[in-house]
Design a protein around this motif. Structure first.
Motif, PDB file in Angstrom:
ATOM      1  N   THR A   1       0.843  -1.193   0.000  1.00 48.94           N
ATOM      2  CA  THR A   1       0.000   0.000   0.000  1.00 48.94           C
ATOM      3  C   THR A   1       0.879   1.245   0.000  1.00 48.94           C
ATOM      4  OG1 THR A   1      -0.163   0.167   2.413  1.00 48.94           O
ATOM      5  CG2 THR A   1      -1.775  -1.244   1.294  1.00 48.94           C
TER       6      THR A   1
ATOM      7  N   PHE B   1      -8.153  -5.536  -1.397  1.00 45.24           N
ATOM      8  CA  PHE B   1      -7.289  -6.643  -0.981  1.00 45.24           C
ATOM      9  C   PHE B   1      -7.826  -7.977  -1.517  1.00 45.24           C
ATOM     10  CE2 PHE B   1      -4.478  -5.245   2.792  1.00 45.24           C
ATOM     11  CZ  PHE B   1      -4.275  -3.999   2.224  1.00 45.24           C
TER      12      PHE B   1
ATOM     13  N   ASN C   1      -6.150 -10.575  -4.214  1.00 41.82           N
ATOM     14  CA  ASN C   1      -6.012 -11.997  -3.918  1.00 41.82           C
ATOM     15  C   ASN C   1      -6.538 -12.845  -5.083  1.00 41.82           C
ATOM     16  OD1 ASN C   1      -5.323 -14.209  -2.299  1.00 41.82           O
ATOM     17  ND2 ASN C   1      -7.372 -14.334  -1.420  1.00 41.82           N
TER      18      ASN C   1
ATOM     19  N   LEU D   1      -1.888 -14.769  -2.143  1.00 34.38           N
ATOM     20  CA  LEU D   1      -1.321 -13.540  -1.593  1.00 34.38           C
ATOM     21  C   LEU D   1      -0.377 -13.934  -0.461  1.00 34.38           C
ATOM     22  CD1 LEU D   1      -1.124 -10.491  -1.352  1.00 34.38           C
ATOM     23  CD2 LEU D   1      -3.232 -10.498  -0.010  1.00 34.38           C
TER      24      LEU D   1
ATOM     25  N   ARG E   1       2.304 -11.957   0.963  1.00 36.76           N
ATOM     26  CA  ARG E   1       2.813 -10.929   1.877  1.00 36.76           C
ATOM     27  C   ARG E   1       2.058  -9.622   1.655  1.00 36.76           C
ATOM     28  NH1 ARG E   1       8.784 -10.525   1.013  1.00 36.76           N
ATOM     29  NH2 ARG E   1       8.986 -11.970   2.781  1.00 36.76           N
ATOM     30  N   VAL E   2       1.694  -8.960   2.728  1.00 34.15           N
ATOM     31  CA  VAL E   2       1.081  -7.628   2.664  1.00 34.15           C
ATOM     32  C   VAL E   2       1.966  -6.668   3.440  1.00 34.15           C
ATOM     33  CG1 VAL E   2      -0.869  -6.191   3.337  1.00 34.15           C
ATOM     34  CG2 VAL E   2      -1.279  -8.461   2.390  1.00 34.15           C
TER      35      VAL E   2
ATOM     36  N   GLN F   1      -6.111  -2.136   6.968  1.00 32.98           N
ATOM     37  CA  GLN F   1      -5.252  -2.985   6.150  1.00 32.98           C
ATOM     38  C   GLN F   1      -4.925  -4.296   6.858  1.00 32.98           C
ATOM     39  OE1 GLN F   1      -1.888  -0.553   4.334  1.00 32.98           O
ATOM     40  NE2 GLN F   1      -2.940   0.995   5.554  1.00 32.98           N
TER      41      GLN F   1
ATOM     42  N   ALA G   1      -5.897  -7.985   5.511  1.00 32.93           N
ATOM     43  CA  ALA G   1      -4.807  -8.914   5.236  1.00 32.93           C
ATOM     44  C   ALA G   1      -4.924 -10.177   6.083  1.00 32.93           C
ATOM     45  CB  ALA G   1      -3.460  -8.235   5.489  1.00 32.93           C
TER      46      ALA G   1
ATOM     47  N   PHE H   1      -5.102 -14.179   5.260  1.00 30.35           N
ATOM     48  CA  PHE H   1      -4.068 -15.091   5.756  1.00 30.35           C
ATOM     49  C   PHE H   1      -4.661 -16.187   6.642  1.00 30.35           C
ATOM     50  CE2 PHE H   1      -0.651 -11.518   5.482  1.00 30.35           C
ATOM     51  CZ  PHE H   1      -0.564 -11.718   4.114  1.00 30.35           C
TER      52      PHE H   1
ATOM     53  N   GLY I   1       0.927 -16.714   5.318  1.00 34.01           N
ATOM     54  CA  GLY I   1       1.098 -15.331   4.915  1.00 34.01           C
ATOM     55  C   GLY I   1       2.102 -14.597   5.790  1.00 34.01           C
TER      56      GLY I   1
ATOM     57  N   LEU J   1       2.557 -10.695   7.264  1.00 37.19           N
ATOM     58  CA  LEU J   1       2.091  -9.320   7.467  1.00 37.19           C
ATOM     59  C   LEU J   1       3.282  -8.470   7.874  1.00 37.19           C
ATOM     60  CD1 LEU J   1      -0.311  -7.307   7.722  1.00 37.19           C
ATOM     61  CD2 LEU J   1      -0.396  -7.935  10.142  1.00 37.19           C
TER      62      LEU J   1
END
Length: 253
Positions: free
Chosen positions: A9, A73, A77, A87, A89-90, A124, A128, A132, A138, A140
Motif C-alpha cells: 500500500t 485486498f 487476492n 497472496l 505478503r502484505v 489494512q 490482510a 491469511f 502469509g 504481514l
C-alpha cells in the motif's frame, strides 16, 4: 521462505515505490495501491521494464475507507489466484506526516494523520489477516518508525503516536497467531529520503538515500524477523538509548 506475491500500500511514491522496484528485481509479482492512480500507472510500466516476467496489478485505494480496503485486498487476492498463486505478503506502508503542535489550530491536519496512519493501518491489517487466516499462511509487514518509542514535540507529536500504535497492534497480532504459519514483522525505519522527509526542510541526521533505504527495507522484510531496524546502525543503538533521553534532548532530536 519464498514470498512470490506481494501487496504494497502507499506504493505510488517514497518507500512504497522503492520497495516495489526492489521486489521487481527479485522477480516478485506485485499488487500496488495508492490514491494517486496516475503514478501507479507509470510505476507499473517502470516495473515491467525492469522485469517483464512478473505480473503487476494496480488499483486506487484510500486506506481510511474500510469497505474499499477489503474489496481491493480481496480483488488482488483473486488476481494472484488467476496466476495459480496466493497472496503471500502484505506490506502496510500507506501513511502521511501532516501535523503540528497540539492546540495550535491544526486539529484537522493532526486528525487526518491519526486516521490515516492508525485507523487506515488497522483496516489494512484486518483485511490482510482475514485472507491469511483463511489460507493459513502469509506474512504481514507493518512499517512503523523509530519515532514509535518515545513522544515527540511539534509536527512529530501525532505521527509518533500513530507509529507507536501500529507497533503495539502488530505485536498483538503476532501474539495472536504465534502458533500459526503466519508471520508478523514490524519494521522501524530511521530517516530515509522520501517526499515526507523532503517536506521537513533541513535534512534530518543520519538520513540515507531512498534507493539504499529501499534495498535495506526489502532485505529486512525478507528475513521475516519480528522487529527490524533500518538501517541497523545507528538506529538500533538509538533504540537502546531512547529510554534515557530527557524531554529537552527529544526536542532537539
Amino acid at each position: 521462505m519464498n514470498r512470490k506475491n506481494i501487496l504494497i500500500t502507499g506504493a505510488s511514491s517514497g518507500l512504497g515505490k522503492g520497495m516495489a522496484i526492489e521486489f521487481a528485481k527479485q522477480g516478485c509479482n506485485l499488487a500496488l495501491c495508492a490514491r494517486r492512480t496516475e503514478k501507479l500507472e507509470a510505476l507499473k510500466e517502470e516495473l515491467l521494464n525492469i522485469n517483464s516476467n512478473i505480473s503487476v496489478f494496480i488499483r486506487p485505494l484510500d486506506v481510511t475507507k474500510q469497505e474499499d480496503v477489503f474489496s481491493v485486498f480481496n480483488s488482488f487476492n483473486e488476481d494472484f489466484k488467476t496466476k495459480n498463486g496466493t497472496l503471500d505478503r502484505v506490506i502496510v506502508n500507506a501513511g502521511m506526516g501532516k501535523g503540528a503542535s497540539i492546540g495550535k489550530g491544526f486539529a484537522n491536519q493532526n486528525m487526518q494523520t491519526a486516521v490515516t496512519n492508525f485507523c487506515g493501518a488497522l483496516n489494512q491489517m484486518e483485511a490482510a489477516m482475514e485472507i491469511f487466516r483463511a489460507q493459513n499462511s502469509g506474512h504481514l509487514v507493518v512499517i512503523s518508525s523509530m519515532s514509535a518509542f518515545r513522544g515527540y514535540p511539534r509536527a512529530m507529536s501525532v505521527y509518533a503516536a500513530t507509529k507507536a500504535g501500529v507497533r503495539s497492534l502488530a505485536e498483538g497480532i503476532r501474539a495472536d497467531v504465534l502458533k500459526k504459519p503466519i508471520n508478523v514483522s514490524t519494521i522501524f525505519p530511521g530517516y530515509i529520503q522520501s517526499e515526507m522527509t523532503d517536506s521537513i526542510g533541513k535534512p534530518p541526521p543520519f538520513m540515507i538515500p531512498l534507493e539504499k533505504g529501499s534495498k535495506l527495507l526489502v532485505k529486512a522484510i525478507n528475513k521475516e524477523k519480528a522487529n527490524s531496524f533500518v538501517p541497523f546502525w545507528p538506529w538500533r543503538f538509538f533504540k537502546l538509548l531512547m529510554p534515557f533521553f530527557t524531554l529537552k534532548m527529544l526536542r532537539k532530536f
